[in-house]
Design an enzyme around this catalytic site. Sequence first.
Site, PDB file in Angstrom:
ATOM      1  N   CYS A   1      -3.617  -6.269  -6.432  1.00 26.47           N
ATOM      2  CA  CYS A   1      -4.111  -5.087  -6.180  1.00 26.47           C
ATOM      3  C   CYS A   1      -3.416  -4.089  -6.521  1.00 26.47           C
ATOM      4  CB  CYS A   1      -4.321  -4.927  -4.390  1.00 26.47           C
ATOM      5  SG  CYS A   1      -2.663  -5.273  -3.537  1.00 26.47           S
TER       6      CYS A   1
ATOM      7  N   ARG B   1      -2.751  -5.473  -0.037  1.00 26.66           N
ATOM      8  CA  ARG B   1      -4.028  -6.086   0.170  1.00 26.66           C
ATOM      9  C   ARG B   1      -4.234  -7.256  -0.427  1.00 26.66           C
ATOM     10  NH1 ARG B   1      -7.229  -0.862  -2.289  1.00 26.66           N
ATOM     11  NH2 ARG B   1      -5.254  -0.684  -3.654  1.00 26.66           N
TER      12      ARG B   1
END
Lengths: 296, 148
Positions: A247, A252
Amino acid sequence: MPVAADPAPQFREFAHPERLVSTDWLAENLGTPGLVVVESDEDVLLYETGHIPGAVKIDWHTELNDPLTRDYVDGAGFAALASAKGISRDSTVVIYGDKSNWWAAYALWVFTLFGHEDVRLLDGGRAKWQAEGRPLTTDEPEIAAADYPVVERDDSRVRAFRDDVLAHIGKPLVDVRSPEEYSGERTTAPAYPEEGALRAGHIPTAQNVPWAKAAADDGTFKPKAELEAIYRDGAGLQEGDEVIAYCRIGERSSHTWFALTHLLGFENVRNYDGSWTEWGSLVRVPIAKGSEPGSL
Amino acid sequence: MTETGTTALPHALADIRDEFLALGLKDRLQLLLEFSNELPELPEHLRDKTDLFEQVVECQSPVFIDVKIEDAAVQLYATAPRESPTTRGFASILVQGITGLSPAEVLAIPSDFPQMLGLGEAVSPLRLRGMSGMLGRTKRQIAAKSAA
């Protein structure tokens, strides 16, 4: 002695159901010897506004990252951190946090680098606990320092570095950022350049599967069939694939790493924590723009 | 004043800085939390107008600001969710430190004011970017509104 797993039916279908606990389970098991509850949030002050009774705080930035080098703490640093939080090598650690457990998943992934065996996520995280009206407290927990051995970090199994990614292009790559970040069209306001990376776009051939697709509205993980539809049918991942997820800074993608590894049972998934803040600033690495994966 | 080569800070901001620097790291976080709790609610007439506010995209959480200049004095309004106490704390520091200053005084605030509070180690430099973004956007709004 590990604390018995949550037998909740919604977890049974997952590859490793023991990696999740429900809010019901946690409420019943608070205070069980051997269990340490950890809150890990994006916001460094959120814990102080109220946390699950007895939970300790681990901050991803000030405690899991090395303050000097862009890296995680080393074996001695992790041992000192765990000891100070009352965590032993055989503790059952349940982590929860804000933002559908992004940072909790990130902390869990870092625990995995050190081979801590029994580490679980509270399904739904902080928001679900709070939405159910369960107790939060600002009382500081009484922590009895524990013994934690110095275990060297193992970066070979679940962590990818930029050279690994370069060599990996062509095999499954999952970009879990927003479609705007993936396409390279994300706009920031005039005169406010994106500070994190010098170039926009994605790593060529990466599939865009925003991390939040794995989460239901209440922040819990979606059922297995829905996850299969997203990652197998949608992104084309197949049994036995080597997968790298990334990410912006690897938080994430830790959430996606968790879903692929522990819920769907992919055995060879790595998280590229350098992610776009590294790749987007590297000299002469290939970048693709637009909403298509592109080719090398 | 100990800064080298920068304009002296307005009193309110200098006081806030000194308050932080007098504390150890852990207590600095507590003080930031107190600021967070003190962020004033928006006045009634602005509550349903936050779509006209400017979003501070440097912050990872949704925070919106609006600047008004009334009788040559600056009024900063900011709103951020309870789940984002750090961002609220940053906003509250700026609201308390800036309100009532003249536009020229606000424009002269050094852009590295957020770095002067000794919070880098306590909250991480990355998170401080949010406050820099808020200060930068406040100044830009003031520059635009004073020119108009």
